[in-house]
Design an enzyme around this catalytic site. Structure first.
Site, PDB file in Angstrom:
ATOM      1  CG  ASP A  34      -1.988  -1.047   1.186  1.00 15.40           C
ATOM      2  OD1 ASP A  34      -2.433  -1.384   0.070  1.00 15.40           O
ATOM      3  OD2 ASP A  34      -2.383  -1.546   2.257  1.00 15.40           O
ATOM      4  CE1 TYR A  85       3.951  -6.652   3.604  1.00 13.58           C
ATOM      5  CE2 TYR A  85       3.255  -8.939   3.770  1.00 13.58           C
ATOM      6  CZ  TYR A  85       3.298  -7.747   3.083  1.00 13.58           C
ATOM      7  OH  TYR A  85       2.680  -7.653   1.859  1.00 13.58           O
TER       8      TYR A  85
END
EC number: 5.4.99.12
Length: 264
Positions: free
Chosen positions: A51, A109
């Site tokens: 994003d 992540y």
């Protein structure tokens, strides 16, 4: 032939990975740079579409070309035409059945929180900041309730387009390194905003607003409105993507910066 690339980028000045009209994206910059090296239009496929504001040290892409180039020509040539906040880390020829997204077996992540009374100056756009006390041990304890195959509806963005909320969480570790708290999460895949939504709830545990068991209750409740707020984008990094050994892709340190691959 098909080429795979490892990509690193600072997402601060981009409206996400995916190419969009009239706004800057990482994909657009990379495709323009590769097109100059290939002397033909290049379109890349990525492992994970991050994003706006999210960074990457372990993004993987692939593209097809009929142009013969040495691998160093792809890496050096692309980097010469990329802005300073995007870099190609490696290049490798791969078989046609390789796909950066669909061949991936897991993604990893890291979310980095600068936990100090005062905000940082250096790396201000590369970490999130929380000024109050955080108990990383309770955050880690809470995270263990999310391991395994689960319905992550409570940690899924309302606008998520995934057909299923089920994901397999492989590990979730929370560790402290001086003033930095690192949340390290690995799963087979992620629903939209999953890492940032989990992080927002873990921060509520870390600052004593909720007990670790609250995370288990949230998971079972399957209601996004009950969970914590979505954590800010600037602390999040896509650091690694797993593929079957048969593809033999290069391995680089996942970072970011000085952080070792194993934080335990």
């Amino acid at each position: 032939m098909r080429i795979a690339l490892g990509i690193e980028y600072n997402g601060t000045d981009y409206f996400g990975w995916q190419r969009q009209r009239e706004v800057a994206s990482v994909q657009e910059k990379l495709e323009k740079a590769l097109s100059k090296v290939a002397n033909h239009p290049v379109e890349v496929q990525c492992a994970g579409r991050t994003d706006a504001g999210v960074h990457g040290t372990g993004q993987v892409v692939h593209f097809d070309t009929n142009v013969e180039r040495k691998m160093v020509a792809w890496t050096m040539g692309a980097n010469a035409n990329l802005p300073k906040d995007i870099a190609v880390r490696w290049a490798k020829a791969v078989p046609d059945e390789f796909h950066a997204r669909f061949s991936a077996t897991a993604r990893r992540y890291r979310y980095i929180i600068f936990n100090h009374a005062l905000r940082p100056g250096i790396l201000g756009s590369g970490v999130s900041h929380y000024h109050g006390e955080l108990d990383e041990k309770k955050m880690h304890e809470a995270g263990q309730y999310l391991l395994g195959e689960n319905d992550f509806t409570s940690f899924r963005a309302v606008q998520c387009q995934s057909l299923s909320p089920f994901r397999n969480m492989i590990h979730l570790n929370v560790t402290r390194h001086g003033h930095y708290v690192v949340i390290d999460i690995k799963a087979n895949a992620f629903v939209h905003h999953m890492v940032r939504n989990i992080t927002g709830s873990l921060i509520m545990v870390g600052r004593g607003e909720q007990d670790p068991e609250w995370i288990k209750w949230l998971l079972e409740a399957k209601d996004r409105k009950l969970a914590g707020p979505t954590a800010k984008a600037e602390g999040l990094y896509l650091v690694d993507v797993d593929y079957p050994e048969e593809f033999d892709l290069p391995r680089e340190s996942i970072g970011p910066l000085f952080l070792p691959d194993n934080l335990n």
